[in-house]
Enzyme design. Structure first.
Site, mmCIF file in Angstrom:
data_model
loop_
_atom_site.group_PDB
_atom_site.id
_atom_site.type_symbol
_atom_site.label_atom_id
_atom_site.label_comp_id
_atom_site.label_asym_id
_atom_site.label_seq_id
_atom_site.Cartn_x
_atom_site.Cartn_y
_atom_site.Cartn_z
ATOM 1 N N ARG A 35 0.827 -1.216 0.000
ATOM 2 C CA ARG A 35 0.000 0.000 0.000
ATOM 3 C C ARG A 35 0.857 1.261 0.000
ATOM 4 O O ARG A 35 0.421 2.311 -0.483
ATOM 5 C CB ARG A 35 -0.935 0.004 1.206
ATOM 6 N N LYS A 198 -16.692 -16.592 3.668
ATOM 7 C CA LYS A 198 -18.150 -16.453 3.757
ATOM 8 C C LYS A 198 -18.813 -16.085 2.446
ATOM 9 O O LYS A 198 -18.389 -15.147 1.779
ATOM 10 C CB LYS A 198 -18.476 -15.346 4.755
HETATM 11 P P1 AMP Z 1 -12.368 -13.711 3.213
HETATM 12 O O1 AMP Z 1 -11.831 -12.688 4.166
HETATM 13 O O2 AMP Z 1 -13.825 -13.974 3.346
HETATM 14 O O3 AMP Z 1 -11.917 -13.469 1.775
HETATM 15 O O4 AMP Z 1 -11.716 -15.077 3.649
HETATM 16 C C1 AMP Z 1 -10.347 -15.289 3.632
HETATM 17 C C2 AMP Z 1 -10.044 -16.368 4.622
HETATM 18 O O5 AMP Z 1 -10.767 -17.512 4.293
HETATM 19 C C3 AMP Z 1 -8.582 -16.764 4.648
HETATM 20 O O6 AMP Z 1 -8.028 -16.389 5.880
HETATM 21 C C4 AMP Z 1 -8.625 -18.292 4.503
HETATM 22 O O7 AMP Z 1 -7.783 -18.939 5.417
HETATM 23 C C5 AMP Z 1 -10.057 -18.609 4.821
HETATM 24 N N1 AMP Z 1 -10.480 -19.860 4.198
HETATM 25 C C6 AMP Z 1 -10.384 -20.223 2.915
HETATM 26 N N2 AMP Z 1 -10.833 -21.484 2.742
HETATM 27 C C7 AMP Z 1 -11.222 -21.931 3.960
HETATM 28 C C8 AMP Z 1 -11.762 -23.159 4.427
HETATM 29 N N3 AMP Z 1 -11.986 -24.170 3.612
HETATM 30 N N4 AMP Z 1 -12.046 -23.256 5.749
HETATM 31 C C9 AMP Z 1 -11.801 -22.213 6.578
HETATM 32 N N5 AMP Z 1 -11.310 -21.037 6.193
HETATM 33 C C10 AMP Z 1 -11.009 -20.900 4.891
#
Ligand code: AMP
Length: 396
Positions: A35, A198
């Site tokens: 950044r 999510k």
């Molecule tokens: P987001 O902030 O919603 O883009 O999510 C990113 C996070 O999702 C990262 O820290 C990943 O470790 C987590 N993530 C990705 N796949 C999985 C999974 N199968 N189970 C749990 N966490 C996950």
């Protein structure tokens, strides 16, 4: 677009809102300076013109007063290195010290103000606070794409005090131009890759993209909500139990719109959320009790990679697994490789900020894709079709 290209900053004091919200370790070392480097073209243009630069930013989430761990003074040495000159620092973003240091700042010099969020007024979008900030400079430049979706004092409210002297910095302009390439006039086939934890965070974007994309790939934690909705067993995988209907309606909408929706067919599963866990591979919908899916499996990697490699436009937001742990980064790395390959073959690839940008940086592949956005939430909101307050304030 009101960029700074046409502006001559000679003899002027430019008040530049940057997003220097960089991650720091416990010894205050910057662990990712993307950044900061992203704002250098704007800063250097002003300095080269013979202007002075007053930088303002937030860092972390202070509770509305000064906190040592969130002081921007920690980034002064690195910023000075990046700019090749000693950056001055004001211990407050408003008040006598800031005013005096801004006044005394010479052409070609740089002053960094203390964390804006040490004042509650910043996030509240307080007009008086914005006016106090505005007094520090002659020209306002917004180069903080990462916070452009917030109507804060320094990102939006302040612009009204510069009716004829408010502009987008190069980073902002570049971010908007690259997002536009995806939103309007994307070359086909257009593939969106969605991942992360999510589905609820990305629902609006997914719905919007269904009108634009040829392929929608869903991986990461959010895929288990779809697997469960389909009647499968997912063990202890991440799930949003209240979003099962939503998942089914997305599948239906994709079908209606002729979008090729790809979900994982197999998964790397683990008996604990740990890099030391025992692992195995399970078909989607057949994860045993007490096991959780933490990455896409080898068949899925093949399936997704083929579609990605054949694409001409790619938008990627969210990792395919828990890429922070070595055992579960394989799927995300494979998709990064496929995106790089497609890019090498002439595709335009945009990596949405946040964790996908962190993953690409971790693999040392930032230069192998077309553009890595510095904005997570801001990019998502822009893509959803929302007007970003930081953008609107300049355009008005
Ligand atoms: P987001 O902030 O919603 O883009 O999510 C990113 C996070 O999702 C990262 O820290 C990943 O470790 C987590 N993530 C990705 N796949 C999985 C999974 N199968 N189970 C749990 N966490 C996950």
């Amino acid at each position: 677009m009101k960029t700074i290209d046409q502006i001559k900053f000679s003899g002027k004091k430019a008040l530049v809102r940057v997003d220097f919200n960089v991650p720091l370790d416990k010894d205050y070392n910057i662990t990712d300076d993307n950044r900061m480097t992203a704002a250098l073209p704007t800063i250097n243009k002003i300095l080269k013109d013979g202007g002075a630069v007053i930088l303002m930013s937030h860092l972390g989430r202070p509770k509305g007063g000064p906190e040592e761990q969130f002081s921007l003074k920690h980034i002064v040495p690195h910023l000075s290195d990046l700019l090749g000159q000693q950056v001055q620092f004001a211990n407050d973003c408003i008040g006598a010290e800031a005013v005096d240091k801004a006044k005394a700042l010479g052409n070609g010099e740089v002053l960094l103000l203390e964390n804006l969020r040490f004042y509650k007024e910043e996030e509240k979008g307080d007009k008086d606070f914005a006016e106090k900030l505005s007094k520090l400079g002659d020209i306002y430049v917004n180069d903080a794409f990462g916070t452009a979706h917030r109507a804060h004092a320094s990102t939006a409210v302040i612009a009204q005090f510069f009716p004829n002297a408010k502009h987008f910095g190069y980073l902002m302009a570049g971010e908007l131009a690259n997002a536009e390439k995806i939103l309007n006039g994307a070359a086909k086939p257009f593939t969106a890759i969605m991942g992360g934890s999510k589905v609820s965070d990305k629902i609006e974007l997914i719905e919007k993209l269904l009108d634009k994309v040829d392929n929608l790939i869903i991986g990461g934690g959010m895929a288990y909500t779809f697997a469960k909705a389909d009647g499968g067993t997912i063990g202890t995988s991440l799930v949003e139990a209240d979003k099962l209907d939503l998942a089914l309606s997305l599948v239906k909408k994709a079908k209606e719109k002729g979008v090729n929706l790809l979900l994982p067919v197999d998964n790397v599963i683990a008996d604990a959320f740990s890099n030391d866990a025992k692992t195995d591979v399970a078909k989607t919908g057949k994860i045993p009790d007490n096991w959780m899916g933490l990455d896409i499996g080898p068949e899925t990697v093949k399936l997704f990679s083929k579609v990605v490699e054949e694409s001409k436009t790619i938008l990627w937001n969210g990792p395919m697994g828990v890429f922070e742990m070595e055992k579960f980064l394989v799927g995300t790395k494979a998709i990064a490789d496929a995106v790089a390959k497609a890019t090498d073959n002439g595709a335009f690839s945009l990596i949405g900020g946040g964790d996908s940008a962190a993953a690409v940086a971790k693999f040392g592949m930032t230069d192998d894709v077309s553009y890595v956005s510095t904005g997570g939430g801001a990019l998502l909101e822009y893509m959803e079709g929302k007007e970003l307050p930081g953008v609107k304030a300049i355009n008005d």
